[in-house]
Design an enzyme around this catalytic site. Structure first.
Site, PDB file in Angstrom:
ATOM      1  N   ASN A  14      71.634  42.348  51.634  1.00 30.99           N
ATOM      2  CA  ASN A  14      72.796  41.849  51.965  1.00 30.99           C
ATOM      3  C   ASN A  14      72.932  40.406  51.313  1.00 30.99           C
ATOM      4  OD1 ASN A  14      75.366  40.697  52.981  1.00 30.99           O
ATOM      5  ND2 ASN A  14      74.591  40.346  54.977  1.00 30.99           N
ATOM      6  N   TRP A  15      73.765  40.422  50.120  1.00 33.66           N
ATOM      7  CA  TRP A  15      73.696  39.413  49.103  1.00 33.66           C
ATOM      8  C   TRP A  15      74.641  38.320  49.615  1.00 33.66           C
ATOM      9  CZ3 TRP A  15      73.626  42.232  43.599  1.00 33.66           C
ATOM     10  CH2 TRP A  15      72.542  42.631  43.664  1.00 33.66           C
ATOM     11  N   LYS A  16      75.528  38.459  50.748  1.00 35.14           N
ATOM     12  CA  LYS A  16      76.416  37.657  51.283  1.00 35.14           C
ATOM     13  C   LYS A  16      77.345  37.041  50.203  1.00 35.14           C
ATOM     14  CE  LYS A  16      73.159  36.892  55.144  1.00 35.14           C
ATOM     15  NZ  LYS A  16      72.607  36.095  56.349  1.00 35.14           N
ATOM     16  N   HIS A 100      78.615  42.415  61.353  1.00 35.66           N
ATOM     17  CA  HIS A 100      77.653  41.202  60.759  1.00 35.66           C
ATOM     18  C   HIS A 100      77.989  39.971  61.877  1.00 35.66           C
ATOM     19  CE1 HIS A 100      75.245  38.171  58.825  1.00 35.66           C
ATOM     20  NE2 HIS A 100      74.364  39.298  58.465  1.00 35.66           N
ATOM     21  N   GLU A 102      77.864  37.156  60.988  1.00 34.65           N
ATOM     22  CA  GLU A 102      78.642  36.004  60.431  1.00 34.65           C
ATOM     23  C   GLU A 102      80.414  36.398  60.513  1.00 34.65           C
ATOM     24  OE1 GLU A 102      76.552  35.740  56.767  1.00 34.65           O
ATOM     25  OE2 GLU A 102      75.006  34.977  57.797  1.00 34.65           O
ATOM     26  N   GLU A 172      69.914  42.209  64.516  1.00 34.50           N
ATOM     27  CA  GLU A 172      69.808  41.130  63.780  1.00 34.50           C
ATOM     28  C   GLU A 172      69.853  39.782  64.810  1.00 34.50           C
ATOM     29  OE1 GLU A 172      70.546  41.323  59.231  1.00 34.50           O
ATOM     30  OE2 GLU A 172      72.352  40.777  60.075  1.00 34.50           O
ATOM     31  N   GLY A 178      68.677  33.480  58.606  1.00 35.03           N
ATOM     32  CA  GLY A 178      69.074  32.338  57.598  1.00 35.03           C
ATOM     33  C   GLY A 178      68.194  31.030  58.166  1.00 35.03           C
ATOM     34  N   SER A 217      65.359  36.511  58.673  1.00 34.14           N
ATOM     35  CA  SER A 217      64.364  35.928  58.220  1.00 34.14           C
ATOM     36  C   SER A 217      63.293  36.834  57.480  1.00 34.14           C
ATOM     37  CB  SER A 217      63.931  34.718  58.854  1.00 34.14           C
ATOM     38  OG  SER A 217      64.725  33.752  58.967  1.00 34.14           O
ATOM     39  N   GLY A 238      68.546  39.277  53.903  1.00 33.27           N
ATOM     40  CA  GLY A 238      69.468  38.175  53.400  1.00 33.27           C
ATOM     41  C   GLY A 238      69.105  37.610  52.242  1.00 33.27           C
ATOM     42  N   GLY A 239      68.815  36.197  52.628  1.00 33.93           N
ATOM     43  CA  GLY A 239      68.026  35.245  51.502  1.00 33.93           C
ATOM     44  C   GLY A 239      66.990  35.797  50.627  1.00 33.93           C
TER      45      GLY A 239
HETATM   46  P1  13P Z   1      68.199  36.153  56.234  1.00 32.55           P
HETATM   47  O1  13P Z   1      67.386  37.319  55.846  1.00 32.55           O
HETATM   48  O2  13P Z   1      68.708  35.280  55.234  1.00 32.55           O
HETATM   49  O3  13P Z   1      67.732  35.568  57.510  1.00 32.55           O
HETATM   50  O4  13P Z   1      69.572  36.960  56.743  1.00 32.55           O
HETATM   51  C1  13P Z   1      69.413  38.305  57.399  1.00 32.55           C
HETATM   52  C2  13P Z   1      70.936  38.753  57.285  1.00 32.55           C
HETATM   53  O5  13P Z   1      71.920  38.125  57.795  1.00 32.55           O
HETATM   54  C3  13P Z   1      70.975  40.019  56.684  1.00 32.55           C
HETATM   55  O6  13P Z   1      72.533  40.572  56.932  1.00 32.55           O
END
Ligand code: 13P
Length: 261
Positions: A14-16, A100, A102, A172, A178, A217, A238-239
């Site tokens: 997920n590149w956000k 998600h 967020e 998640e 994050g 993470s 994510g990251g």
């Molecule tokens: P991180 O891997 O940056 O913690 O993010 C997880 C995430 O929200 C994937 O959708």
């Protein structure tokens, strides 16, 4: 019966809201380097909406699948700024994230809206990845199972348990996203087993086939330990999905045989 063996793992990035057009292309090019990713573990990337068309062109015929980070619950119409499910199909998406954390926390998406997005995705042949997870306050108040159960039930109430045969769930925990604070493999396994058990109470066969991903993470250094838990079928990253080497290492970790551990 070893029910884990039948479930093909998924590693999803997920590149956000990150990257430029050039960076998106460079990341895809790096992931598509020969002899890296293949279909033994399903790989999906979720670039920002505006880069989906370009990404679809690059990924045509390649073993990396494309998904969108969100979808509108409504059919095409007067919804300024939204993107409808048929449009995502049209540009080459096979998957979409719904719910998600967020979206839930920053954009006020509640369980009912998430359930409608899930249904809209499936109605348009997109495979939804339903994200669920508790906040730190909810975990501290021993509400983890209540929250995750409620988030799951809302979708089942609208679409029925059979719909989970064409879906993926991602656990998640909000406190792990994050933050660098990963759930321990046991914490992840406990919630994954809870999710599978809740589905199994309604339909054992669908529960046995359901892929449940862990997100929060995940890095190359902790992926293997997480993925070898019996109810963890891969990761939503994510990251670490923004760095090709790191993401490729996570994908490789998912190749490891569960039974070896
Ligand atoms: P991180 O891997 O940056 O913690 O993010 C997880 C995430 O929200 C994937 O959708």
């Amino acid at each position: 019966m070893n029910t884990t063996a039948a479930r093909r793992r998924i590693v999803a990035g997920n590149w956000k809201m990150h990257g430029s057009r050039a960076e998106t292309q460079a990341l895809l090019d790096a992931l598509l380097a020969p002899a890296q990713i293949d279909e033994r573990v399903t790989c999906i990337v979720f670039p920002p909406f505006v880069y989906l068309s370009d990404a679809a062109r690059t990924l045509r015929g390649q073993p990396i699948h494309l998904g969108a980070q969100d979808v509108c619950a409504e059919a095409p119409g007067a919804y300024t700024g939204e993107v409808a499910a048929p449009m995502l199909r049209d540009v080459g998406c096979d998957y979409v994230l719904v719910g998600h954390s967020e979206r839930r926390a920053l954009y006020g998406e509640d369980d009912a809206l998430v359930a409608r997005k899930f249904a809209a995705a499936q109605a348009n042949k997109l495979l939804p990845i339903l994200c669920v997870g508790e906040t730190l306050a909810e975990r501290d108040a021993d509400q983890t199972y209540a929250v995750v159960g409620r988030q799951l039930d809302a979708v089942i109430a609208v679409s029925g348990v059979a719909a989970l045969a064409q879906a993926v769930v991602a656990y998640e925990p909000v406190w792990a996203i994050g933050t660098g604070r990963t759930a321990t493999p046991q914490q992840a396994q406990d919630v994954h087993a809870f999710i599978r058990g809740r589905v199994a109470a309604l339909d054992a066969k669908i529960a046995a086939g359901l892929r449940i991903l862990y997100g929060g993470s995940v890095k190359a250094g902790n992926a293997r330990e997480l993925f070898t838990q019996p109810d963890v079928d891969g990761g939503l990253i994510g990251g670490a999905s923004l760095k090709a080497d790191e993401f490729l290492a996570i994908w490789s970790a998912a190749l490891a045989d569960r039974r070896a551990h």
